[in-house]
Scaffold this motif. Sequence first.
Motif, PDB file in Angstrom:
ATOM      1  N   ALA A   1       0.820  -1.215   0.000  1.00  0.00           N
ATOM      2  CA  ALA A   1       0.000   0.000   0.000  1.00  0.00           C
ATOM      3  C   ALA A   1       0.855   1.268   0.000  1.00  0.00           C
ATOM      4  CB  ALA A   1      -0.911  -0.010   1.215  1.00  0.00           C
ATOM      5  N   GLY A   2       2.120   1.153   0.405  1.00  0.00           N
ATOM      6  CA  GLY A   2       2.970   2.348   0.479  1.00  0.00           C
ATOM      7  C   GLY A   2       4.395   1.932   0.756  1.00  0.00           C
ATOM      8  N   THR A   3       5.186   2.889   1.197  1.00  0.00           N
ATOM      9  CA  THR A   3       6.594   2.602   1.495  1.00  0.00           C
ATOM     10  C   THR A   3       6.708   1.862   2.836  1.00  0.00           C
ATOM     11  OG1 THR A   3       6.724   4.826   2.380  1.00  0.00           O
ATOM     12  CG2 THR A   3       7.536   4.528   0.141  1.00  0.00           C
ATOM     13  N   ALA A   4       7.939   1.467   3.182  1.00  0.00           N
ATOM     14  CA  ALA A   4       8.172   0.622   4.368  1.00  0.00           C
ATOM     15  C   ALA A   4       7.661   1.285   5.648  1.00  0.00           C
ATOM     16  CB  ALA A   4       9.664   0.339   4.502  1.00  0.00           C
ATOM     17  N   LEU A   5       7.010   0.484   6.480  1.00  0.00           N
ATOM     18  CA  LEU A   5       6.552   0.998   7.778  1.00  0.00           C
ATOM     19  C   LEU A   5       7.595   0.719   8.854  1.00  0.00           C
ATOM     20  CD1 LEU A   5       2.870  -0.285   7.581  1.00  0.00           C
ATOM     21  CD2 LEU A   5       3.698   2.048   7.202  1.00  0.00           C
ATOM     22  N   HIS A   6       8.497  -0.208   8.559  1.00  0.00           N
ATOM     23  CA  HIS A   6       9.460  -0.633   9.575  1.00  0.00           C
ATOM     24  C   HIS A   6      10.835  -0.040   9.313  1.00  0.00           C
ATOM     25  CE1 HIS A   6       6.639  -4.240  10.211  1.00  0.00           C
ATOM     26  NE2 HIS A   6       6.326  -3.228  10.970  1.00  0.00           N
ATOM     27  N   PRO A   7      11.589   0.214  10.373  1.00  0.00           N
ATOM     28  CA  PRO A   7      12.903   0.884  10.208  1.00  0.00           C
ATOM     29  C   PRO A   7      13.901   0.076   9.374  1.00  0.00           C
ATOM     30  CG  PRO A   7      12.230   0.784  12.536  1.00  0.00           C
ATOM     31  CD  PRO A   7      11.240  -0.013  11.778  1.00  0.00           C
ATOM     32  N   LYS A   8      13.940  -1.237   9.514  1.00  0.00           N
ATOM     33  CA  LYS A   8      14.867  -2.154   8.820  1.00  0.00           C
ATOM     34  C   LYS A   8      16.237  -1.535   8.531  1.00  0.00           C
ATOM     35  CE  LYS A   8      12.093  -3.742   5.490  1.00  0.00           C
ATOM     36  NZ  LYS A   8      11.631  -4.608   4.403  1.00  0.00           N
ATOM     37  N   ALA A   9      16.560  -1.355   7.224  1.00  0.00           N
ATOM     38  CA  ALA A   9      17.918  -0.910   6.878  1.00  0.00           C
ATOM     39  C   ALA A   9      18.201   0.469   7.450  1.00  0.00           C
ATOM     40  CB  ALA A   9      18.089  -0.903   5.378  1.00  0.00           C
ATOM     41  N   THR A  10      19.139   0.518   8.379  1.00  0.00           N
ATOM     42  CA  THR A  10      19.508   1.798   8.983  1.00  0.00           C
ATOM     43  C   THR A  10      20.969   2.054   8.660  1.00  0.00           C
ATOM     44  OG1 THR A  10      17.931   1.472  10.760  1.00  0.00           O
ATOM     45  CG2 THR A  10      19.700   3.046  11.172  1.00  0.00           C
ATOM     46  N   GLY A  11      21.234   3.173   8.041  1.00  0.00           N
ATOM     47  CA  GLY A  11      22.628   3.526   7.760  1.00  0.00           C
ATOM     48  C   GLY A  11      22.902   3.651   6.276  1.00  0.00           C
ATOM     49  N   GLN A  12      23.518   4.784   5.916  1.00  0.00           N
ATOM     50  CA  GLN A  12      23.927   5.028   4.535  1.00  0.00           C
ATOM     51  C   GLN A  12      25.425   5.297   4.572  1.00  0.00           C
ATOM     52  OE1 GLN A  12      21.343   6.929   6.039  1.00  0.00           O
ATOM     53  NE2 GLN A  12      19.950   5.322   5.352  1.00  0.00           N
ATOM     54  N   THR A  13      26.196   4.434   3.909  1.00  0.00           N
ATOM     55  CA  THR A  13      27.635   4.695   3.865  1.00  0.00           C
ATOM     56  C   THR A  13      27.859   5.975   3.055  1.00  0.00           C
ATOM     57  OG1 THR A  13      28.004   3.516   1.790  1.00  0.00           O
ATOM     58  CG2 THR A  13      28.073   2.195   3.815  1.00  0.00           C
ATOM     59  N   PRO A  14      29.011   6.628   3.231  1.00  0.00           N
ATOM     60  CA  PRO A  14      29.273   7.828   2.424  1.00  0.00           C
ATOM     61  C   PRO A  14      29.194   7.534   0.921  1.00  0.00           C
ATOM     62  CG  PRO A  14      30.821   7.717   4.241  1.00  0.00           C
ATOM     63  CD  PRO A  14      30.057   6.417   4.256  1.00  0.00           C
ATOM     64  N   ARG A  15      29.544   6.317   0.515  1.00  0.00           N
ATOM     65  CA  ARG A  15      29.459   5.967  -0.915  1.00  0.00           C
ATOM     66  C   ARG A  15      27.990   6.014  -1.378  1.00  0.00           C
ATOM     67  NH1 ARG A  15      30.482   6.573  -5.787  1.00  0.00           N
ATOM     68  NH2 ARG A  15      30.469   4.782  -7.173  1.00  0.00           N
ATOM     69  N   THR A  16      27.091   5.468  -0.558  1.00  0.00           N
ATOM     70  CA  THR A  16      25.659   5.547  -0.891  1.00  0.00           C
ATOM     71  C   THR A  16      25.209   7.003  -0.865  1.00  0.00           C
ATOM     72  OG1 THR A  16      25.268   3.370   0.062  1.00  0.00           O
ATOM     73  CG2 THR A  16      23.361   4.812  -0.134  1.00  0.00           C
ATOM     74  N   MET A  17      25.684   7.734   0.134  1.00  0.00           N
ATOM     75  CA  MET A  17      25.244   9.131   0.289  1.00  0.00           C
ATOM     76  C   MET A  17      25.746   9.987  -0.880  1.00  0.00           C
ATOM     77  SD  MET A  17      23.240  10.581   2.406  1.00  0.00           S
ATOM     78  CE  MET A  17      23.305  10.204   4.137  1.00  0.00           C
ATOM     79  N   GLU A  18      26.906   9.633  -1.449  1.00  0.00           N
ATOM     80  CA  GLU A  18      27.375  10.376  -2.633  1.00  0.00           C
ATOM     81  C   GLU A  18      26.344  10.279  -3.751  1.00  0.00           C
ATOM     82  OE1 GLU A  18      31.104   8.546  -3.696  1.00  0.00           O
ATOM     83  OE2 GLU A  18      32.179   9.460  -2.014  1.00  0.00           O
ATOM     84  N   LEU A  19      25.738   9.107  -3.888  1.00  0.00           N
ATOM     85  CA  LEU A  19      24.752   8.899  -4.962  1.00  0.00           C
ATOM     86  C   LEU A  19      23.466   9.670  -4.642  1.00  0.00           C
ATOM     87  CD1 LEU A  19      25.269   5.040  -5.430  1.00  0.00           C
ATOM     88  CD2 LEU A  19      26.516   6.902  -6.523  1.00  0.00           C
ATOM     89  N   LEU A  20      23.050   9.601  -3.386  1.00  0.00           N
ATOM     90  CA  LEU A  20      21.822  10.299  -2.986  1.00  0.00           C
ATOM     91  C   LEU A  20      22.013  11.811  -3.098  1.00  0.00           C
ATOM     92  CD1 LEU A  20      20.915   8.094   0.121  1.00  0.00           C
ATOM     93  CD2 LEU A  20      19.901   8.007  -2.163  1.00  0.00           C
ATOM     94  N   ARG A  21      23.222  12.258  -2.798  1.00  0.00           N
ATOM     95  CA  ARG A  21      23.564  13.689  -2.894  1.00  0.00           C
ATOM     96  C   ARG A  21      23.410  14.174  -4.337  1.00  0.00           C
ATOM     97  NH1 ARG A  21      27.736  16.436   0.303  1.00  0.00           N
ATOM     98  NH2 ARG A  21      29.265  17.550  -0.938  1.00  0.00           N
ATOM     99  N   ARG A  22      23.796  13.303  -5.296  1.00  0.00           N
ATOM    100  CA  ARG A  22      23.669  13.672  -6.709  1.00  0.00           C
ATOM    101  C   ARG A  22      22.214  13.838  -7.101  1.00  0.00           C
ATOM    102  NH1 ARG A  22      28.211   9.347  -8.385  1.00  0.00           N
ATOM    103  NH2 ARG A  22      29.885  10.548  -7.433  1.00  0.00           N
TER     104      ARG A  22
END
Length: 508
Positions: free
Chosen positions: A38-59
Amino acid sequence: MKDTHVQVLVVGAGLGGLSATLFLAQQGIDVLTVSKHAGTALHPKATGQTPRTMELLRRAGVEDEVMAGSGGPITIKIAESLQGEVFRTIATDEDAPDFGALSPAPFGMASQDHVEPVLLDRSRDLGAEVRFHTELVSFTQDGDGVEARLLDVPTGRLTTVRADYLVAADGHRGKIRESLGIERHGHGPLAGHIGIIFEADLSLHTAPGRTTLFYLRNQAFTGAFVSLTTDRRHVLTIEHDSRESLADYDEDRCTALIRTATDVPDLTPKILDVTRWEMAAWMADRFSSGRVFLVGDAAKVTPPTGGLGGNTAVQDGYDIAWKLAAVLKGEAGTGLLASYEAERRPYAQAVVDSSYRNYVERFAPHLMDDDVPAPIDYLELGFGFPCRSSAVLPEDDDAAMEDPFTSTGRPGYRAPHVTVRHNGSETSTVDLFGRGWVLVTLDPAWNDCGVDVPVLTDPSGRLGTRYGIGDRGASLVRPDGVVAWRSPDLVLDPGATVRRVLDSVLDR
Ligand SMILES: Cc1cc2nc3c(=O)[nH]c(=O)nc-3n(C[C@H](O)[C@H](O)[C@H](O)COP(=O)(O)OP(=O)(O)OC[C@H]3O[C@@H](n4cnc5c(N)ncnc54)[C@H](O)[C@@H]3O)c2cc1C
């Protein structure tokens, strides 16, 4: 609903599917994403973004929004309970590596239920259509595209969508992989877990402003406690007997388990939810078949011990997005798409191996034997893993992981972070990447090469050595920030040389 044609159909709106959606939409690709939920995740599950992931999200312009839900630095221990005997300290912020020397992007500690809506909103802003309560029921593919039957869950109405490509981001239990005849292998199911999400004021028992992850081993259970610092929410997950059901975990039992975990005998937690999930380790034999590409948990399932499942899902989404976009825009031949599996599968295998070792050390020491993979350095895995495919031109056969603090800008590896001057201000080289192909050089003789050649000066004098290009050479960097090719010195005809390299790595 009218039957439609889109360039890419993404099945799944978790971290993998929404990342593919976002990065495709950012490239101007016509993308439709469906999720049976019905929508996006309700549970916290994956917690943490490495700087490598954050570089992509930053773009994609969402770094600030992701960081707005981020807890503080993480402490990881193996212990009897929150206040009990500590068997091993795995990480504290005092001994954290200097990530600032590796990337302009921060380490995020946001949980999945915060990140997914951020990715969703940005995808829609960029023009992607995302439909929830919409299930893929079947699909076929031919030489020209994929035809998918979609069920609108509330109305029961079926529609047909035709797409040039299908991204299968349908998760651990998704059916697309199976229907392509792709098997998966690995350690398989490791343990059944009960996850209890609860609210309680534990400020006196966990470090305020910090994210606390304790692997717990005591007389009552084996499990893990995570405090999600931003809103007094916490998760306790414990291994359970497979004969038990969710009904066996009523409020009283959950409260007792939480009290044991926290050592607060009179704690009255508010139980928000209790879920069952399976810790597992699987690897799909192939990551693609024809016009269908598996991303995230559809491609591999890793134990969360290492915090890399969600990170890998985002990175898979980025990788397939830039490659599909290049092919769909006519900038690359379809051969480029073979590099998705060639690059992402070895990386996924390393993530699963490393996380499986962590699982044995943190949850199941009795399983430790010679078959358990050797430890893999976290920073080398995150920043120094090689890409070996037709989309890079390596200089030699050495495909070992490298130490990102001493990396030298070799083709096939992430282009290092060096502070340079660009357009009158200081910037990281890493922030020059993402919009297309970039030629990093200090010599204007490379200017007319058919790719972006930012005008750079190098006050620190480090660019030439960190990129292995001296004052006159050049490094060709892909849209994902990986070096495809470099020349240590100026060449006779720079434009023709770069075009020849691009023709090769882009299969055109
Ligand atoms: C308890 C737990 C803790 C975790 N902790 C961490 C962590 O700390 N760090 C980390 O990096 N990772 C962690 N992970 C792993 C992480 O959550 C997953 O790797 C990540 O969510 C995978 O994302 P995904 O998009 O591939 O799949 P999912 O999030 O599973 O999404 C699957 C999507 O597919 C859709 N779907 C499935 N079938 C269909 C269909 N037929 N039609 C339409 N839609 C369909 C679903 O609706 C859903 O949207 C954890 C996992 C668990 C269970």
